[in-house]
Design a protein around this motif. Structure first.
Motif, PDB file in Angstrom:
ATOM      1  N   LEU A   1      38.883  40.482  32.512  1.00  0.00           N
ATOM      2  CA  LEU A   1      38.885  42.061  31.531  1.00  0.00           C
ATOM      3  C   LEU A   1      39.653  41.646  30.429  1.00  0.00           C
ATOM      4  CD1 LEU A   1      38.032  44.849  31.061  1.00  0.00           C
ATOM      5  CD2 LEU A   1      40.199  45.523  32.576  1.00  0.00           C
ATOM      6  N   ARG A   2      40.963  40.906  30.529  1.00  0.00           N
ATOM      7  CA  ARG A   2      41.750  40.815  29.399  1.00  0.00           C
ATOM      8  C   ARG A   2      41.131  39.797  28.395  1.00  0.00           C
ATOM      9  NH1 ARG A   2      46.376  37.202  28.966  1.00  0.00           N
ATOM     10  NH2 ARG A   2      48.125  38.112  28.120  1.00  0.00           N
ATOM     11  N   GLY A   3      40.145  39.130  28.903  1.00  0.00           N
ATOM     12  CA  GLY A   3      39.355  38.025  27.685  1.00  0.00           C
ATOM     13  C   GLY A   3      39.896  36.630  28.272  1.00  0.00           C
ATOM     14  N   ASP A   4      40.393  36.339  29.434  1.00  0.00           N
ATOM     15  CA  ASP A   4      40.695  35.028  29.699  1.00  0.00           C
ATOM     16  C   ASP A   4      39.736  34.387  30.546  1.00  0.00           C
ATOM     17  OD1 ASP A   4      43.376  35.209  28.893  1.00  0.00           O
ATOM     18  OD2 ASP A   4      44.074  36.056  30.648  1.00  0.00           O
ATOM     19  N   GLU A   5      39.461  33.077  30.458  1.00  0.00           N
ATOM     20  CA  GLU A   5      38.717  32.149  31.370  1.00  0.00           C
ATOM     21  C   GLU A   5      39.591  32.108  32.808  1.00  0.00           C
ATOM     22  OE1 GLU A   5      36.084  28.173  31.513  1.00  0.00           O
ATOM     23  OE2 GLU A   5      37.488  28.507  29.861  1.00  0.00           O
ATOM     24  N   VAL A   6      38.868  32.449  33.903  1.00  0.00           N
ATOM     25  CA  VAL A   6      39.852  32.318  35.107  1.00  0.00           C
ATOM     26  C   VAL A   6      39.031  31.504  36.233  1.00  0.00           C
ATOM     27  CG1 VAL A   6      40.325  33.903  37.120  1.00  0.00           C
ATOM     28  CG2 VAL A   6      40.336  34.603  34.759  1.00  0.00           C
ATOM     29  N   PHE A   7      39.847  30.687  37.010  1.00  0.00           N
ATOM     30  CA  PHE A   7      39.251  30.266  38.056  1.00  0.00           C
ATOM     31  C   PHE A   7      40.158  30.674  39.186  1.00  0.00           C
ATOM     32  CE2 PHE A   7      38.819  26.761  41.090  1.00  0.00           C
ATOM     33  CZ  PHE A   7      37.316  26.249  40.931  1.00  0.00           C
ATOM     34  N   PHE A   8      39.442  31.190  40.069  1.00  0.00           N
ATOM     35  CA  PHE A   8      40.190  31.715  41.389  1.00  0.00           C
ATOM     36  C   PHE A   8      39.811  30.855  42.446  1.00  0.00           C
ATOM     37  CE2 PHE A   8      40.282  35.604  44.282  1.00  0.00           C
ATOM     38  CZ  PHE A   8      40.915  35.239  45.140  1.00  0.00           C
ATOM     39  N   LEU A   9      40.877  30.364  43.305  1.00  0.00           N
ATOM     40  CA  LEU A   9      40.620  29.419  44.390  1.00  0.00           C
ATOM     41  C   LEU A   9      41.317  29.950  45.674  1.00  0.00           C
ATOM     42  CD1 LEU A   9      39.932  26.406  45.747  1.00  0.00           C
ATOM     43  CD2 LEU A   9      42.501  26.014  44.919  1.00  0.00           C
ATOM     44  N   THR A  10      40.888  29.818  46.882  1.00  0.00           N
ATOM     45  CA  THR A  10      41.208  30.370  47.985  1.00  0.00           C
ATOM     46  C   THR A  10      40.751  29.661  49.239  1.00  0.00           C
ATOM     47  OG1 THR A  10      42.036  32.241  49.264  1.00  0.00           O
ATOM     48  CG2 THR A  10      39.751  32.517  48.657  1.00  0.00           C
TER      49      THR A  10
ATOM     50  N   MET B   1      42.859  28.385  30.214  1.00  0.00           N
ATOM     51  CA  MET B   1      42.456  28.702  31.572  1.00  0.00           C
ATOM     52  C   MET B   1      43.426  29.508  32.251  1.00  0.00           C
ATOM     53  SD  MET B   1      40.153  28.381  33.785  1.00  0.00           S
ATOM     54  CE  MET B   1      39.006  27.262  33.326  1.00  0.00           C
ATOM     55  N   PHE B   2      43.213  30.469  33.146  1.00  0.00           N
ATOM     56  CA  PHE B   2      44.104  31.051  33.987  1.00  0.00           C
ATOM     57  C   PHE B   2      43.564  30.666  35.397  1.00  0.00           C
ATOM     58  CE2 PHE B   2      45.218  34.469  36.545  1.00  0.00           C
ATOM     59  CZ  PHE B   2      46.734  34.734  36.368  1.00  0.00           C
ATOM     60  N   PHE B   3      44.365  29.721  36.287  1.00  0.00           N
ATOM     61  CA  PHE B   3      44.079  29.124  37.395  1.00  0.00           C
ATOM     62  C   PHE B   3      44.994  30.063  38.350  1.00  0.00           C
ATOM     63  CE2 PHE B   3      44.839  25.384  40.457  1.00  0.00           C
ATOM     64  CZ  PHE B   3      43.944  25.781  41.420  1.00  0.00           C
ATOM     65  N   LEU B   4      44.221  30.804  39.447  1.00  0.00           N
ATOM     66  CA  LEU B   4      44.692  31.635  40.342  1.00  0.00           C
ATOM     67  C   LEU B   4      44.453  31.021  41.555  1.00  0.00           C
ATOM     68  CD1 LEU B   4      46.294  34.532  40.621  1.00  0.00           C
ATOM     69  CD2 LEU B   4      44.091  35.281  41.056  1.00  0.00           C
ATOM     70  N   THR B   5      45.599  30.885  42.459  1.00  0.00           N
ATOM     71  CA  THR B   5      45.308  30.761  43.901  1.00  0.00           C
ATOM     72  C   THR B   5      45.981  31.362  44.732  1.00  0.00           C
ATOM     73  OG1 THR B   5      47.067  29.128  44.270  1.00  0.00           O
ATOM     74  CG2 THR B   5      45.205  28.197  43.208  1.00  0.00           C
ATOM     75  N   THR B   6      45.499  31.459  46.143  1.00  0.00           N
ATOM     76  CA  THR B   6      46.281  32.044  47.154  1.00  0.00           C
ATOM     77  C   THR B   6      46.564  31.106  48.183  1.00  0.00           C
ATOM     78  OG1 THR B   6      44.393  32.669  48.592  1.00  0.00           O
ATOM     79  CG2 THR B   6      44.896  34.070  46.885  1.00  0.00           C
ATOM     80  N   ALA B   7      47.866  31.327  48.871  1.00  0.00           N
ATOM     81  CA  ALA B   7      47.862  30.586  50.238  1.00  0.00           C
ATOM     82  C   ALA B   7      46.574  30.537  51.036  1.00  0.00           C
ATOM     83  CB  ALA B   7      49.193  31.173  50.957  1.00  0.00           C
ATOM     84  N   ILE B   8      46.152  29.525  51.436  1.00  0.00           N
ATOM     85  CA  ILE B   8      45.052  29.167  52.236  1.00  0.00           C
ATOM     86  C   ILE B   8      45.490  29.737  53.676  1.00  0.00           C
ATOM     87  CG2 ILE B   8      43.849  27.593  51.033  1.00  0.00           C
ATOM     88  CD1 ILE B   8      45.000  25.435  52.790  1.00  0.00           C
TER      89      ILE B   8
ATOM     90  N   HIS C   1      50.150  30.473  41.996  1.00  0.00           N
ATOM     91  CA  HIS C   1      49.864  30.653  43.416  1.00  0.00           C
ATOM     92  C   HIS C   1      50.556  31.851  44.052  1.00  0.00           C
ATOM     93  CE1 HIS C   1      49.135  26.359  42.947  1.00  0.00           C
ATOM     94  NE2 HIS C   1      50.366  25.993  43.129  1.00  0.00           N
ATOM     95  N   ILE C   2      49.672  32.735  44.842  1.00  0.00           N
ATOM     96  CA  ILE C   2      50.226  33.906  45.331  1.00  0.00           C
ATOM     97  C   ILE C   2      50.515  33.601  46.700  1.00  0.00           C
ATOM     98  CG2 ILE C   2      49.597  36.226  45.860  1.00  0.00           C
ATOM     99  CD1 ILE C   2      47.482  36.375  43.631  1.00  0.00           C
ATOM    100  N   ILE C   3      51.659  33.891  47.038  1.00  0.00           N
ATOM    101  CA  ILE C   3      52.074  33.592  48.388  1.00  0.00           C
ATOM    102  C   ILE C   3      52.956  34.696  49.153  1.00  0.00           C
ATOM    103  CG2 ILE C   3      52.001  31.096  47.893  1.00  0.00           C
ATOM    104  CD1 ILE C   3      55.072  31.126  47.834  1.00  0.00           C
ATOM    105  N   GLY C   4      52.875  34.393  50.412  1.00  0.00           N
ATOM    106  CA  GLY C   4      53.897  35.425  51.142  1.00  0.00           C
ATOM    107  C   GLY C   4      55.521  34.906  51.142  1.00  0.00           C
ATOM    108  N   LYS C   5      56.122  35.845  51.405  1.00  0.00           N
ATOM    109  CA  LYS C   5      57.740  35.600  51.140  1.00  0.00           C
ATOM    110  C   LYS C   5      58.093  34.643  52.270  1.00  0.00           C
ATOM    111  CE  LYS C   5      59.647  39.352  53.766  1.00  0.00           C
ATOM    112  NZ  LYS C   5      60.441  40.628  53.958  1.00  0.00           N
ATOM    113  N   ASP C   6      57.313  34.679  53.459  1.00  0.00           N
ATOM    114  CA  ASP C   6      57.777  33.845  54.570  1.00  0.00           C
ATOM    115  C   ASP C   6      57.297  32.260  54.198  1.00  0.00           C
ATOM    116  OD1 ASP C   6      55.001  34.845  54.491  1.00  0.00           O
ATOM    117  OD2 ASP C   6      54.625  33.873  56.590  1.00  0.00           O
ATOM    118  N   ILE C   7      56.696  31.905  53.348  1.00  0.00           N
ATOM    119  CA  ILE C   7      56.266  30.625  53.086  1.00  0.00           C
ATOM    120  C   ILE C   7      56.713  30.194  51.565  1.00  0.00           C
ATOM    121  CG2 ILE C   7      54.250  30.315  54.582  1.00  0.00           C
ATOM    122  CD1 ILE C   7      52.318  30.795  52.249  1.00  0.00           C
TER     123      ILE C   7
END
Length: 531
Positions: free
Chosen positions: A35-44, A1-8, A262-268
């Protein structure tokens, strides 16, 4: 599982270009991984608690719940407009999230990780945190970045952050991919050295702040907004959830390597995500191999009149509204620009002329031209029926080799989250395709009946390359890619995986549709008036 999140996103205001970039980047990565073939869960989602929200709501004369509901709608509408497709949506007022936060607080208290003490110090309302002398500038003052600073003396609950700092230093030193890009690791280690071993105040007394999650064992306090917000990364994927909560299975979601990105901005990054969060997870019993990865992006800045890059801010009047940009230039143009003109992890200057130029040059003129040639000439010369034709020439084989190499370069770049680099590789190949067309000149060969098979081969190469480009572009401009696939009469192209991209996607005898511009050129009003 590829679990991807962004900063809320903090719901004390409207979404800006930085919010849009982060969400589009995450959406592009999520689509690519599928597209790569991974199972993905994207949370925001959205962070809805805190003192700033309470103060803004009071100024507007509404309850904080009403205010955040109204503001949250702005974010939801924008993500829908920008075609950001997430699997999970987090709102920190959700009762399931509150229950998770309370369970974690109770467990940490039982383990002796929380304690009370009285503290007197300076407090930044803007950043919602206590300050120390390390936060003063060279003049010994708290700079404007802290906003209103007041001196407060009060009793609060503290998390024994200091118990975990030694572990975090050791973990960072032995781990290469906890934080990306790699140079951020040095920044984080330096921040740890400067911070010393201090504990984290994780409560606010209700007489000062009511809008938050109550402590389960001390109802006179609510949870510090950062301690509350960070927990969304696990609460909305089933951590400590009741079986009937309607949330995913946590063990299944948090199972990759790394278990989460976790995808986040440099300020946090510092201190929240780089220090507080791993220490919280460590205290909660997470092992080293269960720590998430932090993908840290830079800021979109604006050039001032003097030519200097400066951070966007309402006070400077240089904020860019992504909603207006999408309406004016289209979703495809905005999505493409946001991930094409910035190196992931670095800052970039927002430039409207670059947005128009990149769309017009790389999509309209280059790829759009190739699409038009592939479909238009096939309709005119072979009634839209494709055939590999005669044997492949040296030019044909060179183009096929370029496509194979481009797909490999695209994959390598996207695996490293270097979206701009992947798009550069794709554009170089499209240029080669158009050069191939100029050299082969099928419009001239068509005049000679004996060259019919050769014309078929050339046109097949056009269409086949367009089909591959549509698939590779689909994470970035999914709507445009779907239009290309439809015109090729192969809507199922976008169900393919990277490993399916072999020469021969379009079968011998396949009939394609009629061309219609997928990337109409952007003409700004001034140019239109001059024309």
């Amino acid at each position: 599982m590829f679990f991807l999140t962004t900063a809320i996103d903090y719901t004390n205001g409207s979404p800006h270009i930085g919010h849009a970039y982060e969400k589009v980047l995450a959406d592009v990565i999520a689509r690519y991984r599928r597209l790569r073939g991974d199972e993905v869960f994207f949370l925001t989602g959205v962070d809805q608690h805190g003192q700033k929200v309470q103060q803004t709501a009071e100024k507007e004369g509404v309850h904080p719940a009403t205010y955040v509901k109204r503001t949250t709608k702005k974010f939801l509408n924008l993500w829908d407009k920008l075609d950001v497709r997430y699997d999970g949506w987090a709102e920190t007022v959700d009762e399931r999230h509150k229950a998770c936060v309370r369970k974690i607080l109770s467990t940490l208290k039982e383990q002796g990780q929380l304690y009370q003490k009285t503290h007197k110090g300076f407090y930044s309302v803007r950043q919602e945190q206590y300050l120390t002398d390390r936060d003063r500038n060279e003049q010994g003052e708290f700079g404007p970045e802290w906003g209103e600073v007041t001196e407060i003396e009060e009793e609060n609950w503290y998390f024994k952050l200091s118990d975990h700092i030694g572990w975090l230093k050791e973990y960072l030193e032995k781990t290469d991919n906890f934080v990306l890009p790699a140079f951020r690791k040095a920044e984080l280690l330096n921040a740890l050295e400067r911070s010393g071993e201090t504990d984290l105040c994780i409560s606010r007394p209700k007489e000062r702040l009511r809008w938050g999650i109550e402590f389960p064992f001390d109802l006179g306090y609510v949870t510090y907004v950062w301690f509350d917000a960070l927990i969304n990364y696990v609460s909305f994927v089933g951590y400590e959830a009741a079986p009937d909560a309607g949330l995913p299975d946590f063990a299944r979601i948090w199972s990759g390597n790394p278990p989460a990105t976790h995808i986040i901005g440099k300020d946090i990054l510092i201190p929240a995500h780089g220090i507080y969060w791993p220490c919280m997870l460590h205290a909660m019993g997470f092992r080293d191999d269960q720590m998430p990865q932090l993908l840290v992006h830079g800021w979109w800045n604006r050039k001032s009149k003097s030519g200097q890059s400066e951070k966007m801010s309402k006070s400077l009047g240089n904020v860019v509204d992504p909603d207006e940009l999408a309406d004016k230039f289209g979703v495809d143009a905005l999505r493409y620009y946001l991930v094409r003109d910035i190196i992931t992890g670095r800052d970039s200057d927002f430039d409207l002329e670059r947005l128009v130029m990149l769309f017009n040059d790389e999509l309209a003129d280059k790829l759009g031209n190739l699409c038009n040639r592939a479909l238009n000439m096939s309709q005119r010369f072979t009634d839209g029926i494709l055939s590999p034709g005669g044997p492949a020439t040296e030019d044909d084989l060179a183009l096929q080799k370029s496509l194979t190499e481009t797909t490999a370069a695209y994959r390598e770049a996207m695996d490293e989250y270097e979206v701009a680099k992947a798009l550069e590789a794709l554009t170089r190949h499209v240029v080669l395709c158009n050069q191939y067309a100029d050299r082969m000149k099928p419009w001239e060969l068509k005049k000679d009946p004996e060259q019919a098979a050769r014309v078929q081969t050339i046109l097949y190469h056009f269409a086949e390359n367009v089909a591959h480009c549509a698939v590779l572009l689909s994470p970035v401009v999914p709507q445009a890619a779907a239009k290309i696939a439809s015109q090729l009469a192969r809507e199922d192209l976008l169900t393919l995986k990277l490993d399916d991209l072999k020469w021969g996607l379009l079968a011998d005898g396949h009939t394609i549709g009629k061309p219609k511009p997928v990337f109409p050129k952007i003409v700004i009003e001034e140019e239109a008036a001059e024309g």
